[in-house]
Write an enzyme that holds these catalytic residues in place. Structure first.
Site, PDB file in Angstrom:
ATOM      1  N   GLU A 121      54.284  40.763  48.209  1.00  0.00           N
ATOM      2  CA  GLU A 121      55.009  39.572  47.734  1.00  0.00           C
ATOM      3  C   GLU A 121      56.512  39.776  47.599  1.00  0.00           C
ATOM      4  O   GLU A 121      57.104  39.490  46.564  1.00  0.00           O
ATOM      5  CB  GLU A 121      54.395  39.097  46.417  1.00  0.00           C
ATOM      6  CG  GLU A 121      52.924  38.744  46.542  1.00  0.00           C
ATOM      7  CD  GLU A 121      52.263  38.399  45.213  1.00  0.00           C
ATOM      8  OE1 GLU A 121      52.960  38.346  44.179  1.00  0.00           O
ATOM      9  OE2 GLU A 121      51.033  38.198  45.204  1.00  0.00           O
ATOM     10  N   GLU A 164      42.595  37.987  49.496  1.00  0.00           N
ATOM     11  CA  GLU A 164      42.594  37.254  48.231  1.00  0.00           C
ATOM     12  C   GLU A 164      42.111  35.814  48.407  1.00  0.00           C
ATOM     13  O   GLU A 164      42.649  34.878  47.814  1.00  0.00           O
ATOM     14  CB  GLU A 164      43.983  37.313  47.581  1.00  0.00           C
ATOM     15  CG  GLU A 164      44.511  38.735  47.469  1.00  0.00           C
ATOM     16  CD  GLU A 164      45.775  38.875  46.659  1.00  0.00           C
ATOM     17  OE1 GLU A 164      46.037  38.016  45.794  1.00  0.00           O
ATOM     18  OE2 GLU A 164      46.510  39.854  46.870  1.00  0.00           O
TER      19      GLU A 164
END
Length: 366
Positions: A157, A262
């Site tokens: 991220e 995810e």
């Protein structure tokens, strides 16, 4: 190693129902010709050998990702203090059950203690000092499991929604090349491991472009990057799966593997003033209008969930030559992080296994 799970013997990957003799739908077998099927494993699960969800994970999935056990604050909470109990247990469990383990994650702006960026007086480190600290951590953690962990989410991220680099302390202190150093350190520590970049909202054109630029920059400098993880925290309303497909195609065109990471599809309404995605810092008070299915999921909503998953998996199967793995963020609806994000106490139904630890009826048609 044999496991007894709900009347089923699993031995060397073969599954037989000892009560009925009937074949049961096993996720990793269902998609064996397409891609690996993975799940995230929590600390509570892996430290309890009799946890039914841990046994269910061994039954249905052939790759594991630690939910939190290998994040910096968990594995290296204080200077010169490493806590390997949970990570060791997960490595051993994956090995015993012949599952591939993906390490998650070495460098991230979140769940990283403040001391990582500071000296003993609380002052920010300089570039060289922080690079040295990063290298030591990666060498210690990735190096410990160099022969046991198949791949690492090296950096997590690091992009803003517009594709630019996030102004994290990593970026502010080291500079834009902190990602390059993280990948180089990871390769030095675990030379046989696959190395990945992982991020959410990768379906957005601008963020997709930022990821592609990052991949190309690493490749041009001869730095190992083997794949990119597209986090898939989706809902019934968004995203447009055409954009997801566009990103799979564009990312694969850079020559790296694409992983779906995810994965979950929330059925709950999301506050309009909050940005959907996976920003773990979001934490707002529970409001009942955003928790409409506390006592059960209406059939009509489950059909919407089924349609979303069917549409998504048709894309995944279409591009299975580019997709190496599809990992769900959790084993069952009972313990999904969606029950607590961005509001604690909600009841969500985002996975393929329900609260009674049964495969949902629509999965066979995926």
């Amino acid at each position: 190693m044999a496991l007894l799970i709900s009347g089923c013997n699993i031995y060397n990957g073969e599954e037989v129902n000892t009560q009925t003799g009937a074949k049961e739908l096993i996720l990793k077998d269902k998609f064996a010709d397409d891609f690996k099927i993975g799940t995230a494993i929590s600390k509570a699960q892996v430290l309890n050998a009799s946890d039914p969800e841990l046994l269910l994970a061994a039954k249905h999935f052939n790759t594991f990702t630690p939910e939190n056990a290998m994040k910096w604050e968990s594995i290296n909470p204080l200077p010169n203090e490493y806590q390997f109990e949970v990570a060791d247990a997960l490595v051993n469990f994956a090995a015993a059950n012949k599952q591939q383990l993906v390490g998650h994650t070495l460098v991230w702006h979140s769940q990283t203690p403040d001391w990582v960026f500071e000296d003993d007086s609380g002052n920010l480190l300089n570039r060289d000092q922080l690079l040295q600290r990063m290298q030591h951590h990666i060498k210690t953690v990735a190096g410990r499991y160099a022969d046991q962990i198949f791949a690492w989410d090296v950096v997590n991220e690091a992009l803003n929604e517009d594709g630019t680099l996030r102004e994290s302390k990593w970026q502010q202190i080291i500079g834009d090349d902190f990602i390059e150093h993280a990948f180089m350190f990871a390769h030095q520590a675990a030379p046989k491991a696959k190395l990945y970049y992982n991020d959410y909202n990768m379906f957005k054109p601008a963020k997709r472009a930022g990821a592609i630029a990052l991949i190309k920059r690493l490749k041009q400098k001869g730095i190992q990057i083997d794949g990119v993880g597209m986090q898939a925290h989706y809902s019934l309303a968004s995203p447009d799966f055409a954009e997801v497909e566009d990103s799979i195609v564009a990312l694969a065109a850079t020559g790296v593997d694409v992983m779906i990471t995810e994965l979950d599809i929330s059925v709950l309404p999301f506050p309009e003033n909050l940005a959907e995605g996976a920003d773990v810092s979001l934490d707002v008070a529970l409001q009942q209008q955003y928790n409409p299915y506390a006592t059960g999921l209406p059939n009509a909503v489950e059909q919407q969930l089924a349609s979303r998953y069917q549409a998504l998996f048709s894309i995944y199967k279409k591009h299975s030559n580019s997709i190496g793995r599809v990992t769900f963020w959790g084993v069952s609806d009972k313990q999904t992080w969606r029950n607590g994000w961005p509001m604690q106490g909600r009841t969500d139904y985002p996975l393929l296994i329900d609260r009674n630890m049964q495969i949902k009826g629509f999965v066979d048609s995926l």
